[in-house]
Design an enzyme around this catalytic site. Structure first.
Site, PDB file in Angstrom:
ATOM      1  N   HIS A   1      52.151  14.125  40.012  1.00  0.00           N
ATOM      2  CA  HIS A   1      52.410  15.551  39.807  1.00  0.00           C
ATOM      3  C   HIS A   1      51.123  16.237  39.336  1.00  0.00           C
ATOM      4  CE1 HIS A   1      56.765  14.294  39.008  1.00  0.00           C
ATOM      5  NE2 HIS A   1      56.874  15.205  39.943  1.00  0.00           N
TER       6      HIS A   1
ATOM      7  N   CYS B   1      56.864  14.961  30.588  1.00  0.00           N
ATOM      8  CA  CYS B   1      58.108  14.981  31.380  1.00  0.00           C
ATOM      9  C   CYS B   1      59.331  14.526  30.586  1.00  0.00           C
ATOM     10  CB  CYS B   1      57.963  14.178  32.655  1.00  0.00           C
ATOM     11  SG  CYS B   1      57.469  12.524  32.404  1.00  0.00           S
TER      12      CYS B   1
ATOM     13  N   ASP C   1      61.265  17.595  35.050  1.00  0.00           N
ATOM     14  CA  ASP C   1      61.207  17.857  36.497  1.00  0.00           C
ATOM     15  C   ASP C   1      62.333  18.754  36.999  1.00  0.00           C
ATOM     16  OD1 ASP C   1      58.850  16.439  36.991  1.00  0.00           O
ATOM     17  OD2 ASP C   1      59.953  14.541  36.868  1.00  0.00           O
TER      18      ASP C   1
ATOM     19  N   ASP D   1      66.344   8.149  36.592  1.00  0.00           N
ATOM     20  CA  ASP D   1      65.142   8.902  36.220  1.00  0.00           C
ATOM     21  C   ASP D   1      65.452  10.108  35.331  1.00  0.00           C
ATOM     22  OD1 ASP D   1      62.818   7.627  37.371  1.00  0.00           O
ATOM     23  OD2 ASP D   1      63.651   8.102  39.336  1.00  0.00           O
TER      24      ASP D   1
ATOM     25  N   LEU E   1      62.503   5.570  40.165  1.00  0.00           N
ATOM     26  CA  LEU E   1      61.435   5.560  41.175  1.00  0.00           C
ATOM     27  C   LEU E   1      60.095   5.180  40.551  1.00  0.00           C
ATOM     28  CD1 LEU E   1      62.322   9.092  42.587  1.00  0.00           C
ATOM     29  CD2 LEU E   1      62.756   6.919  43.760  1.00  0.00           C
TER      30      LEU E   1
END
Ligand code: CIR
Length: 268
Positions: free
Chosen positions: A176, A263, A67, A61, A18
C-alpha cells in the site's frame, strides 16, 4: 487532534489471511494478541478512547481495520477493498461509525456504467490513502485501482480537501502507499528511498529511512506522539532528534501478514 480509534484484535485464524509481499512465516496467534493489546495501550497513552470491536473469524484480515474506511474530521468514507475476501469487513465498521458520523459516504463499485463496455469495479484500500493536512495522497496499487482512487478524490474534494494520485504499480514490493510513506504533520513526510524522488512529494520536508528499516516507514502520528514499529533504532532516533515523542511497538506477528502499524486502527 484525534480523540478515538476503532480497533479489532486478530481472530484465531488470523494466519489464514492474505500475504502478498512478504514471506516471513506464520504468525503466532498468542503473540499477535499480546502485541495487539500493547498497541491498544499505546493508543490510550496518546489520549484516545478505543472502540474495541470483536474479533471476526469470518474475515482473517479483519484486524487490519484501516483498509475499510477513510476518516477525516468532516467525513467518514467506507471503502471497497481490492481483495474480494476482505469486502465483508466493511459492514461492521459501518455499524461502529454510525454512532459518530451522521452521514457516511461510500466509494467503490461500479458507477457511470452507461456504455456497453463494462466499467471496472472501483476498489480502494484505506492503506493507500495518506492524509497530509488538507491534502490526500491516494495510491493506485494492486488493491486500489484508478477508478477507486478517482472516486475518493472526488469525494474528498466535496469536503474541501485537495488530492493527488500516486501510481505505485511499478513498485509491487510495496503493498500500500502507506507501506512507504507517512505524514508527521509540520509539512514532513517520512519516505522510503524508492518513493523519495517522486515529484508528488517535492514540496514536503523529507524524513528519510534506510532500506534496512523500511518497514518502520509506516509510522503514525497520534496527537503528541509518533507510534513506530520496534526494532528500528536509527529511524526512531531520527524522529526523536526532530523532537517527536516516540512509542515503539512490537509488530512482528502483523508484519508476517503484510500489515503495518497504521492498519491496526482507524483514528478519528
Ligand atoms: C492484506 O493483505 O490485506 C492483509 N494481510 C494486510 C493488510 C495490511 N493493511 C495495511 O497495511 N493498510
Amino acid at each position: 487532534m484525534f480523540t478515538r480509534a476503532i480497533v479489532r484484535p486478530p481472530s484465531e485464524n488470523f494466519a489464514d489471511g492474505l500475504t502478498t509481499s512478504v514471506n516471513l512465516g506464520r504468525p503466532d496467534f498468542a503473540m499477535a494478541l499480546t502485541q495487539h493489546e500493547a498497541y491498544c495501550r499505546a493508543l490510550e497513552t496518546c489520549d484516545l478512547r478505543l472502540v474495541r470491536l470483536e474479533a471476526d473469524e469470518e474475515y482473517p484480515d479483519a484486524t487490519f481495520v484501516e483498509d475499510t474506511a477513510v476518516l477525516t474530521e468532516k467525513a467518514a468514507i467506507l471503502t471497497l477493498p481490492g481483495e474480494q475476501s476482505r469486502r465483508g469487513e466493511v459492514g461492521s465498521i459501518e455499524k461502529a461509525l454510525a454512532e459518530f458520523y451522521p452521514d457516511i459516504t461510500r466509494v467503490g463499485g461500479r458507477s457511470g456504467d452507461t456504455s456497453e463496455k463494462p466499467v471496472e469495479t472501483a476498489t480502494l484500500d484505506g492503506g493507500d490513502v495518506c492524509e497530509a493536512g488538507e491534502h490526500f495522497f491516494i495510491g493506485v496499487s494492486a488493491r486500489t485501482n484508478r477508478s477507486g482512487a478517482e472516486q475518493l478524490a472526488r469525494v474528498v474534494g466535496e469536503f474541501g480537501y485537495t488530492s493527488s494520485l500516486v501510481d505505485m504499480r511499478a513498485s509491487p514490493r510495496i503493498l500500500h502507499l502507506k507501506s512507504g510513506i507517512a505524514y508527521l504533520d509540520d509539512n514532513r513526510l517520512v519516505l522510503i528511498d524508492e518513493l523519495a524522488e517522486r515529484q508528488e512529494f517535492s514540496e514536503y520536508e523529507h524524513v528519510r529511512i534506510t532500506a534496512r528499516e523500511e518497514y518502520a516507514a509506516n509510522c503514525v502520528r497520534v496527537n503528541e506522539h509518533v507510534l513506530v514499529a520496534a526494532g528500528h533504532p536509527n529511524f526512531e532516533g531520527t524522529l526523536r532528534r526532530l523532537g517527536y515523542r516516540t512509542i515503539a511497538i512490537e509488530m512482528s506477528e502483523f508484519q508476517k501478514m503484510d500489515g503495518g502499524l497504521s492498519c491496526l486502527s482507524l483514528r478519528f
